[in-house]
Design an enzyme around this catalytic site. Structure first.
Site, PDB file in Angstrom:
ATOM      1  N   LYS A   1     -10.414   1.383  -7.167  1.00 12.42           N
ATOM      2  CA  LYS A   1      -9.329   1.815  -6.281  1.00 12.42           C
ATOM      3  C   LYS A   1      -8.989   3.250  -6.617  1.00 12.42           C
ATOM      4  O   LYS A   1      -9.126   3.674  -7.772  1.00 12.42           O
ATOM      5  CB  LYS A   1      -8.084   0.946  -6.476  1.00 12.42           C
TER       6      LYS A   1
HETATM    7  P1  NAD Z   1      -1.413   1.820   7.034  1.00 12.38           P
HETATM    8  O1  NAD Z   1      -1.103   3.128   6.400  1.00 12.38           O
HETATM    9  O2  NAD Z   1      -2.277   1.781   8.239  1.00 12.38           O
HETATM   10  O3  NAD Z   1      -0.042   1.058   7.404  1.00 12.38           O
HETATM   11  C1  NAD Z   1       0.988   0.880   6.468  1.00 12.38           C
HETATM   12  C2  NAD Z   1       2.237   0.434   7.225  1.00 12.38           C
HETATM   13  O4  NAD Z   1       3.270   0.206   6.280  1.00 12.38           O
HETATM   14  C3  NAD Z   1       2.747   1.494   8.204  1.00 12.38           C
HETATM   15  O5  NAD Z   1       3.293   0.858   9.346  1.00 12.38           O
HETATM   16  C4  NAD Z   1       3.843   2.162   7.396  1.00 12.38           C
HETATM   17  O6  NAD Z   1       4.823   2.797   8.223  1.00 12.38           O
HETATM   18  C5  NAD Z   1       4.409   0.949   6.671  1.00 12.38           C
HETATM   19  N1  NAD Z   1       5.194   1.344   5.513  1.00 12.38           N
HETATM   20  C6  NAD Z   1       4.936   2.323   4.613  1.00 12.38           C
HETATM   21  N2  NAD Z   1       5.940   2.422   3.731  1.00 12.38           N
HETATM   22  C7  NAD Z   1       6.834   1.469   4.078  1.00 12.38           C
HETATM   23  C8  NAD Z   1       8.106   1.076   3.565  1.00 12.38           C
HETATM   24  N3  NAD Z   1       8.643   1.699   2.511  1.00 12.38           N
HETATM   25  N4  NAD Z   1       8.759   0.056   4.172  1.00 12.38           N
HETATM   26  C9  NAD Z   1       8.217  -0.553   5.246  1.00 12.38           C
HETATM   27  N5  NAD Z   1       7.040  -0.231   5.789  1.00 12.38           N
HETATM   28  C10 NAD Z   1       6.369   0.771   5.206  1.00 12.38           C
HETATM   29  O7  NAD Z   1      -2.016   0.921   5.851  1.00 12.38           O
HETATM   30  P2  NAD Z   1      -2.857  -0.417   5.996  1.00 12.38           P
HETATM   31  O8  NAD Z   1      -4.299  -0.045   5.909  1.00 12.38           O
HETATM   32  O9  NAD Z   1      -2.371  -1.212   7.155  1.00 12.38           O
HETATM   33  O10 NAD Z   1      -2.497  -1.140   4.609  1.00 12.38           O
HETATM   34  C11 NAD Z   1      -1.378  -1.998   4.482  1.00 12.38           C
HETATM   35  C12 NAD Z   1      -1.573  -2.903   3.266  1.00 12.38           C
HETATM   36  O11 NAD Z   1      -2.793  -3.638   3.423  1.00 12.38           O
HETATM   37  C13 NAD Z   1      -1.696  -2.187   1.920  1.00 12.38           C
HETATM   38  O12 NAD Z   1      -1.122  -2.986   0.913  1.00 12.38           O
HETATM   39  C14 NAD Z   1      -3.188  -2.121   1.704  1.00 12.38           C
HETATM   40  O13 NAD Z   1      -3.543  -2.012   0.343  1.00 12.38           O
HETATM   41  C15 NAD Z   1      -3.604  -3.449   2.284  1.00 12.38           C
HETATM   42  N6  NAD Z   1      -5.031  -3.513   2.647  1.00 12.38           N
HETATM   43  C16 NAD Z   1      -5.544  -2.699   3.600  1.00 12.38           C
HETATM   44  C17 NAD Z   1      -6.894  -2.810   3.932  1.00 12.38           C
HETATM   45  C18 NAD Z   1      -7.523  -1.993   5.036  1.00 12.38           C
HETATM   46  O14 NAD Z   1      -8.657  -2.303   5.421  1.00 12.38           O
HETATM   47  N7  NAD Z   1      -6.855  -0.991   5.583  1.00 12.38           N
HETATM   48  C19 NAD Z   1      -7.707  -3.730   3.267  1.00 12.38           C
HETATM   49  C20 NAD Z   1      -7.141  -4.565   2.304  1.00 12.38           C
HETATM   50  C21 NAD Z   1      -5.796  -4.440   2.010  1.00 12.38           C
END
Ligand code: NAD
Length: 450
Positions: free
Chosen positions: A140
Site C-alpha cells: 500500500k
Molecule cells: P474515492 O476517493 O473515490 O471516494 C471516497 C469518498 O469518501 C468520497 O465520496 C469522499 O468525498 C468521501 N470522504 C472522504 N473523506 C470523508 C469524510 N471525512 N467523511 C465522509 N466522507 C468522506 O475513494 P474510493 O476508491 O471509493 O475508496 C473508498 C474506500 O474503499 C477506501 O477505504 C478505500 O481504501 C477502499 N477501497 C477502494 C478500492 C478501489 O478500487 N477504489 C478497492 C478496495 C478498497
C-alpha cells in the site's frame, strides 16, 4: 483518520527521553519491533490479526514474520505549485510480504496518509489476496496531501514525481500499484507513463486500474463496488433480507460508495442515506441515486443536493436501515457510536472502518459484518485479471471478467462461511484465519533465505 501513538501494539514502549534535544545530544534511542508502524490503524490491524492467529494457534515465528512488513519507502520530494512556489510532500510505499507473489496494492492521496496507515493497509492486502487465492502479496502507498486543494496539473506533478521515487522497488513482477482514495484511471495513466519512460519501453503491467486503451481491463472501475454488492447480497440472503425491501445507508459517494449505491438502486433497494466529505443526505423514502450521481458529475460534491435532508457524515451512520455500508474512511465505527448503529448488517466496503472495540459491541448486539477483506476484494480481483491480461498481451471481454469475478467471490464466500462454522466465529475472524494460514504456509515452504 486520527493517529494515536499513545497505545502501541503489543505494549511496546519507545525508550529514551525523546525529542530533538536528546537526539542532538547523542542519547541512545532504542527502536523496538513494531514501533515503526505505530498508528491507530496498525493497532486495529494487529489486534484483528492476533485474534485470528490465536484461532490457528500460529507459532510465534510465523506471527512475528507477518507482523513486520518486509520493506518500506518514505520519500520526501518537492513539486512546483501552479503559483510557482515549491512545496514538499511525503509519500510512502509499504510492501508487506512477497511470500505468495509480487506485492499489490493501491495508492491513496489523503491528508492523513502515514507510514503506519500504509503498513496496516498493506498487511490487509496480503490477507485479502490470500483469501481470494490471488498470486500476490500485499502493498500500500500514498502521498500525504489534500487532493481537494490541488489542481489537475499539481496532481500530475505529484504522481509523476512519486512514481519516479518508487521506480527502484516496483515493477510488473515486483510490486504493482492501483487506484485507491482520490486516485483513478487518470493517475494510473501518469504513473504507467512515468515508469515506462524510466525503463525505456511501454510497461502496461506496472499498474492496474488504467484506462482500457492503455491496457486496462473491462470492469475494473466498478469492480470494488460490484464485488461489495455481490457479497452483501450473499449475506442478506443468509439473513432473509430481501434486496428490494432493504434500506441501505452508504458513507462515501466516490468510486466504491457511488457504485454500490447505483447497483443497489438498480436492484430495487431503497438507498436512504449517502454522504461524502461535504456531509450527508438522508431520505427515508429513498434517494434518487441517478440524480445524486448526476449532481456529483456537475458539482463534484454532494453539498446542496436537493434529494433529502442534510446531515453530517458521522450522523448518517446512525440512520435506521437494514444494511449500513461504510465506503469512505477507516475507524468510522468505534466504541463511541457502535451502540447507536441501527442496522441488521454491516458491509465494510472501506478498509478498516470498524475498530476492535466496536466489533465487540456489534457482536454483542447480534449485528453481523461482511468484513473489508471480502467486501472490497472485487477491486484487487479484477486488478489481478488486468495484470494477467497485460502479461499475456491478450484482452478478455466484459462477460468473461464479470463471470470470473463472481466465481472468485463466491468461492471466497464459501471459504469464509466454512471457516466461520468450523471455528464458531464471525466472518472477520474466519476470513483472516483462512488468509493467515495460506500466507504462513507459503512462507514456511519457501523457508528462510539464505
Ligand atoms: P474515492 O476517493 O473515490 O471516494 C471516497 C469518498 O469518501 C468520497 O465520496 C469522499 O468525498 C468521501 N470522504 C472522504 N473523506 C470523508 C469524510 N471525512 N467523511 C465522509 N466522507 C468522506 O475513494 P474510493 O476508491 O471509493 O475508496 C473508498 C474506500 O474503499 C477506501 O477505504 C478505500 O481504501 C477502499 N477501497 C477502494 C478500492 C478501489 O478500487 N477504489 C478497492 C478496495 C478498497
Amino acid at each position: 483518520m486520527a493517529e494515536s501513538i499513545d497505545s502501541p501494539p503489543g505494549g511496546v514502549e519507545r525508550r529514551g527521553s525523546g525529542g530533538w534535544d536528546s537526539v542532538l545530544a547523542g542519547e541512545a534511542h532504542e527502536v523496538s519491533p513494531g514501533n515503526e508502524w505505530r498508528s491507530e490503524l496498525w493497532r486495529v490491524a494487529v489486534t484483528q490479526f492476533n485474534r485470528a492467529a490465536d484461532l490457528l494457534d500460529l507459532n510465534p515465528d510465523a506471527r512475528a514474520r507477518l507482523l513486520e512488513p518486509r520493506r518500506a519507502i518514505v520519500a520526501n520530494f518537492p513539486i512546483r505549485r501552479d503559483s510557482g512556489e515549491i512545496e514538499s510532500f511525503t509519500g510512502y510505499r509499504v510492501q508487506h510480504t512477497s511470500a505468495l507473489g509480487p506485492t499489490k496494492g493501491g495508492v491513496r492521496y489523503a491528508p492523513g496518509v502515514s507510514l503506519g496507515e500504509c503498513a496496516a493497509l498493506a498487511l490487509w492486502m496480503s490477507l485479502k489476496c490470500a483469501l481470494l487465492g490471488l498470486p500476490f502479496g500485499g502493498a500500500k502507498g500514498g502521498v500525504r496531501c489534500d487532493p481537494n486543494r490541488l489542481s489537475a496539473a499539481e496532481m500530475e506533478r505529484i504522481t509523476r514525481r512519486f512514481a519516479s521515487e518508487l521506480v527502484p522497488v516496483i515493477g510488473p513482477d515486483q510490486d504493482i500499484p492501483a487506484p485507491d482514495m482520490a486516485t483513478g484511471e487518470r493517475e494510473m495513466s501518469w504513473f504507467m507513463d512515468t515508469y515506462s519512460q524510466h525503463v525505456g519501453h511501454p510497461t502496461p503491467g506496472i499498474v492496474t486500474g488504467k484506462p482500457l486503451v492503455l491496457g486496462g481491463t473491462e470492469g475494473r472501475k466498478a469492480a470494488t463496488g460490484l464485488g461489495a454488492t455481490i457479497c452483501a447480497e450473499a449475506m442478506m440472503d443468509r439473513l432473509g433480507i430481501g434486496v428490494p425491501s432493504a434500506r441501505i445507508a452508504i458513507q462515501g459517494f466516490g468510486n466504491v460508495g457511488g457504485t454500490i449505491a447505483k447497483e443497489m438502486f438498480d436492484r430495487g433497494a431503497r438507498v436512504v442515506a449517502i454522504c461524502d466529505v461535504t456531509g450527508g443526505i438522508v431520505n427515508p423514502d429513498g434517494i434518487d441515486v441517478d440524480a445524486a450521481l448526476g449532481w456529483i458529475a456537475e458539482n463534484r460534491f454532494l453539498r446542496g443536493f436537493p434529494g433529502g435532508t442534510a446531515t453530517s457524515a458521522g450522523g448518517m451512520l446512525e440512520t435506521p436501515c437494514e444494511v449500513l455500508v461504510p465506503a469512505a474512511l477507516e475507524c468510522q465505527i468505534t466504541a463511541e457510536n457502535a451502540g447507536r448503529i441501527d442496522c441488521r448488517l454491516l458491509v465494510e466496503a472501506a478498509n478498516g472502518p470498524t475498530t476492535p472495540e466496536a466489533d465487540a459491541i456489534l457482536a454483542a448486539r447480534g449485528i453481523p459484518i461482511v468484513p473489508d477483506l471480502l467486501a472490497n476484494a472485487g477491486g484487487v480481483t479484477v486488478s489481478y485479471f488486468e495484470w494477467a491480461q497485460d502479461q499475456q498481451r491478450y484482452s478478455w471481454d466484459a462477460n468473461e471478467v464479470g463471470s470470473r469475478l463472481r466465481g472468485h467471490l463466491e468461492a471466497a464466500i464459501e471459504r469464509i462461511a466454512l471457516a466461520a462454522e468450523r471455528y464458531g466465529v464471525g466472518w472477520r475472524e474466519a476470513g483472516q484465519a483462512v488468509a493467515i494460514a495460506r500466507v504462513a504456509e507459503a512462507a514456511r515452504l519457501r523457508s528462510v533465505y539464505p
